[in-house]
Write a protein that holds these residues in place. Structure first.
Motif, PDB file in Angstrom:
ATOM      1  N   MET A 283       0.816  -1.209   0.000  1.00  0.00           N
ATOM      2  CA  MET A 283       0.000   0.000   0.000  1.00  0.00           C
ATOM      3  C   MET A 283       0.853   1.264   0.000  1.00  0.00           C
ATOM      4  O   MET A 283       1.845   1.355   0.729  1.00  0.00           O
ATOM      5  CB  MET A 283      -0.919   0.017   1.226  1.00  0.00           C
ATOM      6  CG  MET A 283      -1.968   1.113   1.178  1.00  0.00           C
ATOM      7  SD  MET A 283      -2.887   1.236   2.709  1.00  0.00           S
ATOM      8  CE  MET A 283      -1.672   2.030   3.752  1.00  0.00           C
ATOM      9  N   ASP A 284       0.451   2.244  -0.797  1.00  0.00           N
ATOM     10  CA  ASP A 284       1.137   3.543  -0.787  1.00  0.00           C
ATOM     11  C   ASP A 284       0.935   4.202   0.573  1.00  0.00           C
ATOM     12  O   ASP A 284      -0.165   4.189   1.135  1.00  0.00           O
ATOM     13  CB  ASP A 284       0.564   4.458  -1.877  1.00  0.00           C
ATOM     14  CG  ASP A 284       0.862   3.950  -3.274  1.00  0.00           C
ATOM     15  OD1 ASP A 284       1.837   3.191  -3.423  1.00  0.00           O
ATOM     16  OD2 ASP A 284       0.110   4.294  -4.202  1.00  0.00           O
TER      17      ASP A 284
ATOM     18  N   SER B 261      -9.338   9.708  -4.786  1.00  0.00           N
ATOM     19  CA  SER B 261      -8.583   9.028  -5.854  1.00  0.00           C
ATOM     20  C   SER B 261      -7.234   8.532  -5.335  1.00  0.00           C
ATOM     21  O   SER B 261      -6.783   7.440  -5.694  1.00  0.00           O
ATOM     22  CB  SER B 261      -8.388   9.961  -7.045  1.00  0.00           C
ATOM     23  OG  SER B 261      -7.647  11.110  -6.668  1.00  0.00           O
ATOM     24  N   ALA B 262      -6.595   9.309  -4.457  1.00  0.00           N
ATOM     25  CA  ALA B 262      -5.308   8.889  -3.881  1.00  0.00           C
ATOM     26  C   ALA B 262      -5.494   7.674  -2.986  1.00  0.00           C
ATOM     27  O   ALA B 262      -4.658   6.756  -2.977  1.00  0.00           O
ATOM     28  CB  ALA B 262      -4.691  10.039  -3.086  1.00  0.00           C
ATOM     29  N   ILE B 263      -6.600   7.649  -2.242  1.00  0.00           N
ATOM     30  CA  ILE B 263      -6.877   6.513  -1.358  1.00  0.00           C
ATOM     31  C   ILE B 263      -7.140   5.254  -2.185  1.00  0.00           C
ATOM     32  O   ILE B 263      -6.618   4.181  -1.890  1.00  0.00           O
ATOM     33  CB  ILE B 263      -8.061   6.827  -0.424  1.00  0.00           C
ATOM     34  CG1 ILE B 263      -7.663   7.948   0.550  1.00  0.00           C
ATOM     35  CG2 ILE B 263      -8.485   5.580   0.349  1.00  0.00           C
ATOM     36  CD1 ILE B 263      -8.819   8.508   1.346  1.00  0.00           C
ATOM     37  N   ARG B 264      -7.931   5.405  -3.254  1.00  0.00           N
ATOM     38  CA  ARG B 264      -8.210   4.253  -4.125  1.00  0.00           C
ATOM     39  C   ARG B 264      -6.921   3.729  -4.750  1.00  0.00           C
ATOM     40  O   ARG B 264      -6.679   2.532  -4.804  1.00  0.00           O
ATOM     41  CB  ARG B 264      -9.211   4.640  -5.224  1.00  0.00           C
ATOM     42  CG  ARG B 264     -10.663   4.582  -4.806  1.00  0.00           C
ATOM     43  CD  ARG B 264     -11.583   4.556  -6.030  1.00  0.00           C
ATOM     44  NE  ARG B 264     -11.300   5.653  -6.953  1.00  0.00           N
ATOM     45  CZ  ARG B 264     -11.835   6.863  -6.875  1.00  0.00           C
ATOM     46  NH1 ARG B 264     -12.674   7.144  -5.893  1.00  0.00           N
ATOM     47  NH2 ARG B 264     -11.539   7.799  -7.760  1.00  0.00           N
ATOM     48  N   LYS B 265      -6.100   4.652  -5.238  1.00  0.00           N
ATOM     49  CA  LYS B 265      -4.847   4.260  -5.883  1.00  0.00           C
ATOM     50  C   LYS B 265      -3.893   3.582  -4.904  1.00  0.00           C
ATOM     51  O   LYS B 265      -3.132   2.680  -5.281  1.00  0.00           O
ATOM     52  CB  LYS B 265      -4.179   5.497  -6.495  1.00  0.00           C
ATOM     53  CG  LYS B 265      -2.943   5.196  -7.327  1.00  0.00           C
ATOM     54  CD  LYS B 265      -2.389   6.449  -7.980  1.00  0.00           C
ATOM     55  CE  LYS B 265      -1.206   6.130  -8.883  1.00  0.00           C
ATOM     56  NZ  LYS B 265      -0.104   5.437  -8.197  1.00  0.00           N
TER      57      LYS B 265
ATOM     58  N   SER C 207     -10.446  -0.862   1.401  1.00  0.00           N
ATOM     59  CA  SER C 207     -10.853   0.502   1.099  1.00  0.00           C
ATOM     60  C   SER C 207      -9.706   1.505   1.086  1.00  0.00           C
ATOM     61  O   SER C 207      -9.796   2.556   0.446  1.00  0.00           O
ATOM     62  CB  SER C 207     -11.891   0.971   2.125  1.00  0.00           C
ATOM     63  OG  SER C 207     -11.287   1.151   3.406  1.00  0.00           O
ATOM     64  N   GLY C 208      -8.622   1.201   1.832  1.00  0.00           N
ATOM     65  CA  GLY C 208      -7.537   2.156   1.968  1.00  0.00           C
ATOM     66  C   GLY C 208      -7.746   3.175   3.061  1.00  0.00           C
ATOM     67  O   GLY C 208      -6.872   4.018   3.311  1.00  0.00           O
ATOM     68  N   TYR C 209      -8.899   3.111   3.726  1.00  0.00           N
ATOM     69  CA  TYR C 209      -9.190   4.044   4.816  1.00  0.00           C
ATOM     70  C   TYR C 209      -8.778   3.443   6.164  1.00  0.00           C
ATOM     71  O   TYR C 209      -8.888   2.227   6.360  1.00  0.00           O
ATOM     72  CB  TYR C 209     -10.682   4.367   4.873  1.00  0.00           C
ATOM     73  CG  TYR C 209     -11.131   5.367   3.834  1.00  0.00           C
ATOM     74  CD1 TYR C 209     -11.215   6.721   4.144  1.00  0.00           C
ATOM     75  CD2 TYR C 209     -11.469   4.959   2.544  1.00  0.00           C
ATOM     76  CE1 TYR C 209     -11.630   7.647   3.187  1.00  0.00           C
ATOM     77  CE2 TYR C 209     -11.879   5.880   1.581  1.00  0.00           C
ATOM     78  CZ  TYR C 209     -11.957   7.226   1.917  1.00  0.00           C
ATOM     79  OH  TYR C 209     -12.358   8.130   0.967  1.00  0.00           O
TER      80      TYR C 209
ATOM     81  N   LYS D 143      -2.416  -2.309  -5.539  1.00  0.00           N
ATOM     82  CA  LYS D 143      -1.567  -3.510  -5.568  1.00  0.00           C
ATOM     83  C   LYS D 143      -1.865  -4.456  -4.405  1.00  0.00           C
ATOM     84  O   LYS D 143      -1.117  -5.407  -4.173  1.00  0.00           O
ATOM     85  CB  LYS D 143      -0.094  -3.094  -5.508  1.00  0.00           C
ATOM     86  CG  LYS D 143       0.292  -2.110  -6.590  1.00  0.00           C
ATOM     87  CD  LYS D 143       0.831  -2.797  -7.788  1.00  0.00           C
ATOM     88  CE  LYS D 143       0.891  -1.822  -8.948  1.00  0.00           C
ATOM     89  NZ  LYS D 143       2.033  -1.334  -9.362  1.00  0.00           N
ATOM     90  N   VAL D 144      -2.935  -4.156  -3.647  1.00  0.00           N
ATOM     91  CA  VAL D 144      -3.281  -4.950  -2.469  1.00  0.00           C
ATOM     92  C   VAL D 144      -4.401  -5.917  -2.820  1.00  0.00           C
ATOM     93  O   VAL D 144      -5.374  -5.540  -3.464  1.00  0.00           O
ATOM     94  CB  VAL D 144      -3.725  -4.038  -1.293  1.00  0.00           C
ATOM     95  CG1 VAL D 144      -4.147  -4.873  -0.089  1.00  0.00           C
ATOM     96  CG2 VAL D 144      -2.612  -3.075  -0.920  1.00  0.00           C
TER      97      VAL D 144
END
Length: 323
Positions: free
Chosen positions: A119-120, A136-140, A263-265, A144-145
């Motif tokens: 994850m970024d 968009s940054a969170i989705r991106k 979700s990246g959150y 790769k996860v």
């Protein structure tokens, strides 16, 4: 993170000794896997105790050299370098650990995921973050996860990460696994009792020299001078995940450093989750999963495993228990 407070019936310093019932209790600290470990053994004498503690330290070092994503010559690093290129043959130990990690992903419906290592890093938990990243940054950040893209071949003992840029990492269960292996080694050696404390991920066995169980208190960050619960343990494991030491506060809302891999959150709703049961590794996986899932789904997950129980502290300071 050191979420647990020890309530021993004795006071020990590094390498100190306590005597009782013809046995001594020896305790030593060491920095391993980037964290502070504290190893305690009940033994016949100081010389034997030192030797046994050193054996645990050597075992944990061996595990770190196997699973560290930061050591370039580890098997995990080789798997990550070969992402999207080719499968990598690994030892049965790493293969089995990865297989269990995928199982933890499946039972938690993706709340636990060792591929989150890719994850970024768009979230900061050092107090400097004042506004949310863009959607968009969170989705991106989680492109790769995805544990379903970790391909295992049991016949050839290989691990393949399907896409370039994917990574796996064992920060979420590695210390728990090491604690379990340290305990297993000491039991095989004949050490009657002790604790392997991997920065709050704890494996215990046997009894103290005075024949009492190990006593551990769960801290309440909302009430620093009060304990949520006092645990009396023989052969058991305890693991805690929490947001009260590392989090970001944005517009009055607290975001834990534990990220939802889907979700990246960051996780919200729970301040800490403590899991008690036989395996520190599995307790690790459950505590991480529960933080991501939130109170309602976390209670349901823990109830599926009767050998384990959970103590949940919500962001509002309320305590809930499962099993």
């Amino acid at each position: 993170m050191k979420p647990l407070h020890f309530l021993f019936s004795f006071i020990l310093l590094i390498g100190s000794v306590s005597v009782g019932h013809g046995q001594i209790l020896f305790k030593q600290k060491a920095t391993l896997m980037g964290s502070l470990f504290e190893i305690t053994v009940v033994d016949s004498d100081t010389l034997s105790a030192r030797k046994n503690v050193q054996a645990v330290i050597s075992e944990i070092t061996r595990i770190e050299n196997l699973i560290s994503e930061w050591k370039s010559d580890s098997e995990v690093s080789e798997v990550n370098r070969s992402a999207g290129i080719q499968p990598v043959r690994v030892s049965p130990e790493l293969f089995d650990l990865t297989k269990r990690a995928i199982y933890y992903s499946e039972i938690s419906e993706g709340a636990f995921d060792i591929s989150i290592a890719a994850m970024d890093k768009i979230w900061l938990f050092d107090g400097s973050m004042t506004e949310m990243p863009t959607e968009s940054a969170i989705r991106k950040s989680v492109e790769k996860v995805g544990y379903k893209n970790i391909v295992l071949d049991s016949i050839h003992s290989t691990i393949f990460l399907r896409y370039p840029g994917m990574k796996i990492g064992f920060g979420s269960i590695g210390k728990g696994y090491a604690a379990d292996k340290g305990r297993e080694l000491m039991k095989q050696t004949g050490v009657e009792g002790g604790i392997v404390n991997a920065s709050g991920d704890i494996a215990t066995w046997g009894l103290q020299p005075d024949k009492n169980p190990w006593t551990i208190g769960i801290n309440n960050p909302f009430k620093p001078h009060k304990l949520i619960e006092v645990l009396k343990l023989k052969e058991s494991a305890v693991a805690t995940s929490g947001s009260y030491e590392k989090y970001a506060e944005i517009d009055g809302k607290k975001y834990a450093h534990i990220i939802n891999p889907k979700s990246g959150y960051p996780s919200t709703g729970l301040t800490s989750v403590t899991i008690v049961g036989p395996s520190t590794e599995f307790a690790n996986a459950l505590s991480t999963s529960c933080m991501v899932l939130g109170k309602k789904a976390a209670l349901k997950l823990v109830k599926k495993f009767p050998a384990y129980r959970g103590v949940f502290l919500t962001d509002k300071g309320r305590v809930r228990k499962a099993n």
